[in-house]
Design a protein around this motif. Structure first.
Motif, PDB file in Angstrom:
ATOM      1  N   LYS A 257       0.852  -1.186   0.000  1.00  0.00           N
ATOM      2  CA  LYS A 257       0.000   0.000   0.000  1.00  0.00           C
ATOM      3  C   LYS A 257       0.893   1.244   0.000  1.00  0.00           C
ATOM      4  O   LYS A 257       2.076   1.171   0.313  1.00  0.00           O
ATOM      5  N   GLY A 258       0.303   2.394  -0.363  1.00  0.00           N
ATOM      6  CA  GLY A 258       0.999   3.669  -0.231  1.00  0.00           C
ATOM      7  C   GLY A 258       2.039   3.951  -1.291  1.00  0.00           C
ATOM      8  O   GLY A 258       2.981   4.706  -1.051  1.00  0.00           O
ATOM      9  N   LEU A 275       3.577  -5.880  -4.579  1.00  0.00           N
ATOM     10  CA  LEU A 275       2.785  -7.093  -4.432  1.00  0.00           C
ATOM     11  C   LEU A 275       1.841  -7.242  -5.621  1.00  0.00           C
ATOM     12  O   LEU A 275       1.124  -6.301  -5.972  1.00  0.00           O
ATOM     13  N   GLU A 276       1.866  -8.398  -6.255  1.00  0.00           N
ATOM     14  CA  GLU A 276       0.979  -8.654  -7.383  1.00  0.00           C
ATOM     15  C   GLU A 276      -0.418  -8.974  -6.865  1.00  0.00           C
ATOM     16  O   GLU A 276      -0.666 -10.054  -6.328  1.00  0.00           O
ATOM     17  N   ALA A 288      -4.116  -3.077   5.418  1.00  0.00           N
ATOM     18  CA  ALA A 288      -2.880  -2.318   5.617  1.00  0.00           C
ATOM     19  C   ALA A 288      -3.220  -0.850   5.788  1.00  0.00           C
ATOM     20  O   ALA A 288      -4.297  -0.402   5.390  1.00  0.00           O
ATOM     21  N   ASP A 289      -2.303  -0.110   6.377  1.00  0.00           N
ATOM     22  CA  ASP A 289      -2.496   1.311   6.646  1.00  0.00           C
ATOM     23  C   ASP A 289      -1.262   2.062   6.167  1.00  0.00           C
ATOM     24  O   ASP A 289      -0.131   1.633   6.425  1.00  0.00           O
ATOM     25  N   ASP A 290      -1.469   3.162   5.454  1.00  0.00           N
ATOM     26  CA  ASP A 290      -0.327   3.944   4.992  1.00  0.00           C
ATOM     27  C   ASP A 290      -0.271   5.331   5.633  1.00  0.00           C
ATOM     28  O   ASP A 290       0.357   6.252   5.106  1.00  0.00           O
ATOM     29  N   THR A 291      -0.946   5.487   6.782  1.00  0.00           N
ATOM     30  CA  THR A 291      -0.825   6.745   7.520  1.00  0.00           C
ATOM     31  C   THR A 291       0.635   7.031   7.852  1.00  0.00           C
ATOM     32  O   THR A 291       1.093   8.169   7.794  1.00  0.00           O
ATOM     33  N   TYR A 312       8.595   2.598   3.230  1.00  0.00           N
ATOM     34  CA  TYR A 312       7.569   1.868   2.495  1.00  0.00           C
ATOM     35  C   TYR A 312       6.557   1.251   3.455  1.00  0.00           C
ATOM     36  O   TYR A 312       6.791   1.160   4.662  1.00  0.00           O
ATOM     37  N   VAL A 313       5.441   0.789   2.898  1.00  0.00           N
ATOM     38  CA  VAL A 313       4.467  -0.010   3.636  1.00  0.00           C
ATOM     39  C   VAL A 313       4.622  -1.453   3.168  1.00  0.00           C
ATOM     40  O   VAL A 313       4.156  -1.826   2.087  1.00  0.00           O
TER      41      VAL A 313
END
Length: 350
Positions: A257-258, A275-276, A288-291, A312-313
């Motif tokens: 994510k992100g 990630l595919e 997932a969280d991208d904060t 990265y996330v």
């Protein structure tokens, strides 16, 4: 004179060849070769989960409490091989313990937990966090080598793996081997990646909550990571088809994510892949969280600048669609004690 010199060169070459052959033979004989599936001992007792209950899971790659914000690492483009002292590792472990104590979860997934490694000064971190969390743990090796001879100073002895901690009643646990990313002879002293499966019974139900703690490949060319991701997807699908509730959590070593918030910046040493999404199993979603980012590249010490550093996330969960995701949050530690940040997941049964 020339013949004598030539003979000495041959003798020296033969000696070095013999030493190399002996070392390769020794590593081959001593290689850790786990079975594809291995039952693990589980603690007895504990409260049984109900379908009415909500529960919280936390995943965190603690980096053997060695990669605090002052550290870099030679594999990522830095210079350091291990922490400077035992005191540094202990200080980081105490910091990780404090954060885990604040973040109350029903299940904790930890990755890169050392049992008896040179890099963490032979501290049994699994036992330490058992005591710190006040709950029993299950451990699965993914790195076991008598002595890793590179770089200089060498990494030395490696004894490390995955830990899952919970007070909940457990049916069983297994170590499931993942495909290896390297061939002989490199693989003899390399990681043996795995998934740690934990099966949780549910009160008055024939279904189980099946949990998978994992840490996928980092330093291969990509094929190994892809093969591991595909096997993980197959395992999750099989459990879902049985009617079970399924959650997998850990370090994907891939951007999940992100991508826009934390843009991919290529490095000559290590760059995460994406990630595919098409490789994910049906009936599962990414939680997932991208904060905040969950991982930083160890090419330099961390100065608090996300713009200058590579972040990265890479950490999160895969959750089956018979579970409701109430929330997922990155716990911002500002990378004080390790190069990853914990991720908390809140779940309810549907």
């Amino acid at each position: 004179m020339k013949n004598h010199l030539f003979k000495n060169i041959l003798k020296a070459g033969g000696l070095w060849a013999g030493l190399v052959l002996g070392a390769v033979s020794w590593y081959t004989l001593r290689e850790y070769r786990p079975e594809k599936e291995m039952s693990l001992p589980v603690p007895k007792g504990g409260p049984t989960l109900s379908l009415k209950d909500s529960f919280r899971l936390l995943t965190w790659n603690i980096g053997f409490a060695g990669f605090d914000r002052t550290m870099d690492f030679f594999m990522d483009g830095g210079k350091m091989v291990r922490p400077r002292s035992r005191e540094q590792v202990v200080k980081n472990m105490k910091g990780i313990k404090k954060i885990l104590g604040i973040q109350k979860a029903d299940v904790y997934f930890l990755q890169e937990v050392d049992l008896d490694s040179s890099r963490s000064y032979h501290i049994d971190q699994h036992r330490y966090f058992e005591r710190a969390l006040g709950r029993p743990g299950i451990f699965a090796w993914n790195y076991k080598c008598d002595f890793i001879p590179y770089p200089f100073p060498p990494l030395g002895k490696m004894s490390s793996g995955l830990s899952t901690f919970t007070k909940l009643n457990i049916c069983s646990a297994r170590r499931l081997s993942l495909p290896e990313s390297f061939s002989w002879p490199v693989k003899t002293c390399n990681l043996k990646r795995c998934i740690l499966e934990t099966r949780i019974p549910i009160e008055n139900s024939s279904r189980e909550l099946v949990l998978f703690n994992f840490h996928l490949e980092a330093y291969d060319k990509g094929d190994g990571k892809l093969a591991q991701s595909r096997l993980l997807s197959q395992i999750l699908s099989r459990e879902y088809e049985k009617g079970n509730y399924v959650i997998a959590g850990g370090d994907f070593n891939q951007i999940i994510k992100g991508e826009e918030k934390y843009p991919l910046r290529k490095s000559k040493n290590w760059t995460p892949g994406l990630l595919e999404k098409e490789s994910l199993p049906p009936h599962f979603s990414i939680a997932a969280d991208d904060t905040f980012p969950t991982c930083r590249l160890l090419d330099r010490p961390y100065d608090g600048s996300m713009e200058k550093g590579r972040v990265y996330v890479l950490d999160g969960f895969l959750v089956s669609d018979n579970l409701q995701i109430s929330g997922v949050t990155v716990v911002n530690t500002d990378f004080v004690y390790t190069d990853h940040q914990p991720v908390m997941l809140e779940i309810r049964f549907l």
